[in-house]
Design an enzyme around this catalytic site. Structure first.
Site, PDB file in Angstrom:
ATOM      1  N   LYS A   1      -9.817  32.598 -41.431  1.00 49.96           N
ATOM      2  CA  LYS A   1     -10.080  31.799 -43.013  1.00 49.96           C
ATOM      3  C   LYS A   1      -9.291  30.092 -42.454  1.00 49.96           C
ATOM      4  CE  LYS A   1      -7.836  34.530 -45.388  1.00 49.96           C
ATOM      5  NZ  LYS A   1      -7.595  35.725 -44.384  1.00 49.96           N
ATOM      6  N   SER A   2      -8.213  30.314 -41.930  1.00 53.20           N
ATOM      7  CA  SER A   2      -7.469  28.991 -41.755  1.00 53.20           C
ATOM      8  C   SER A   2      -8.124  28.258 -40.767  1.00 53.20           C
ATOM      9  CB  SER A   2      -6.050  29.271 -41.309  1.00 53.20           C
ATOM     10  OG  SER A   2      -5.343  30.121 -42.115  1.00 53.20           O
TER      11      SER A   2
ATOM     12  N   ARG B   1       5.192  30.356 -40.474  1.00 51.72           N
ATOM     13  CA  ARG B   1       5.136  30.602 -39.018  1.00 51.72           C
ATOM     14  C   ARG B   1       5.437  29.200 -38.251  1.00 51.72           C
ATOM     15  NH1 ARG B   1      -0.609  32.912 -41.153  1.00 51.72           N
ATOM     16  NH2 ARG B   1       0.348  35.066 -41.669  1.00 51.72           N
TER      17      ARG B   1
ATOM     18  N   ARG C   1      -2.632  36.151 -32.187  1.00 54.06           N
ATOM     19  CA  ARG C   1      -1.963  35.090 -32.958  1.00 54.06           C
ATOM     20  C   ARG C   1      -0.599  34.974 -32.954  1.00 54.06           C
ATOM     21  NH1 ARG C   1      -3.527  34.462 -39.046  1.00 54.06           N
ATOM     22  NH2 ARG C   1      -1.721  36.195 -39.454  1.00 54.06           N
TER      23      ARG C   1
ATOM     24  N   ARG D   1      -0.780  44.539 -42.634  1.00 50.48           N
ATOM     25  CA  ARG D   1      -2.092  43.787 -42.580  1.00 50.48           C
ATOM     26  C   ARG D   1      -3.248  44.404 -42.370  1.00 50.48           C
ATOM     27  NH1 ARG D   1      -0.741  37.811 -43.034  1.00 50.48           N
ATOM     28  NH2 ARG D   1       1.440  38.071 -43.737  1.00 50.48           N
TER      29      ARG D   1
END
Ligand code: ADP
Ligand code: 5GP
Length: 198
Positions: free
Chosen positions: A17-18, A44, A137, A148
């Site tokens: 999404k980001s 982060r 990531r 998650r």
């Protein structure tokens, strides 16, 4: 409030999404504005307070929730997240398409408001690929990755519920997913661009 319809983007953590939103905001300057959520999670590396999120603590956020300052909030993977009324108003007051990035519980909460956004779900091609992306990531602890992935399983099941999303985009090839995203938003983008030209 009049103006272009807001856009709600949802989907499992790590689906992309980001990545897609950053591209959209960069390619369409002066068209979109990001609704900056509040969160109690730690930033982060590279995340900027007041740009990516309003990073806060539970006590302060709860106080603001109690004052009625939030449209919706949700507990996700051990942290509190929420969209404040002012986050959305700030963007809409500028005549921009307001983008909200919220989890699936947030989608359901927003459905009970009069925001009337376009609902888009971004999904990974599979849970295995999602796990690779989350690990790649390198921002989460093993415990957070597991939590998650657990949330992701529910999200991947629920995203096809009739009427929940206007479109579900599978982010396998990034360029193809981005093309689809742009095409869903084309009508609203054109509206804003026409106002800019006039
Ligand atoms: P989200 O915002 O949904 O949590 P991110 O945008 O942070 O997800 O993406 C998670 C990771 O996956 C990032 O490292 C990003 O670079 C990578 N990624 C995103 N889209 C793709 C794609 N189509 N193919 C491969 N890697 C991707
Ligand atoms: P992350 O910690 O990876 O940035 O976000 C975790 C999850 O919280 C994602 O699914 C994201 O969409 C969701 N999220 C971010 N901001 C909000 C918000 O304001 N409200 C809700 N309900 N979810 C949010």
């Amino acid at each position: 409030m009049s103006g272009p319809r807001p856009v709600v983007i949802s989907g499992p953590s790590g689906a992309g999404k980001s990545t897609l939103l950053k591209k959209l905001l960069k390619d369409y300057k002066g068209v979109f504005g990001f609704s900056i959520s509040h969160t109690t999670r730690d930033p982060r590396p590279g995340e900027v307070d007041g740009k990516d999120y309003h990073f806060t603590n539970r006590e302060a956020m709860q106080e603001d929730i109690d004052k009625g300052e939030f449209i919706e909030t949700d507990e996700f993977s051990g942290n509190l997240y929420g969209t404040s009324k002012s986050a959305v108003q700030d963007v809409r007051a500028k005549g921009l398409i307001c983008i909200l990035d919220v989890d699936i519980a947030g989608v359901r909460h927003i459905k009970e408001t009069n925001l009337d956004p376009i609902y888009i779900s971004i999904q990974p091609p599979s849970i295995e690929v999602l796990e690779e992306r989350l690990r790649g990531r390198a921002t989460e602890t093993e415990e957070k990755i597991q939590s998650r992935l657990e949330e992701a399983r529910t999200d991947m099941e629920e995203c096809n519920e009739p009427g929940l999303f206007d479109i579900v985009i599978v982010n396998d090839d990034l360029d193809e997913a981005y093309e689809k995203l742009q095409s869903v938003l084309k009508e609203e983008i054109t509206k804003v661009q026409e106002v800019i030209k006039s």
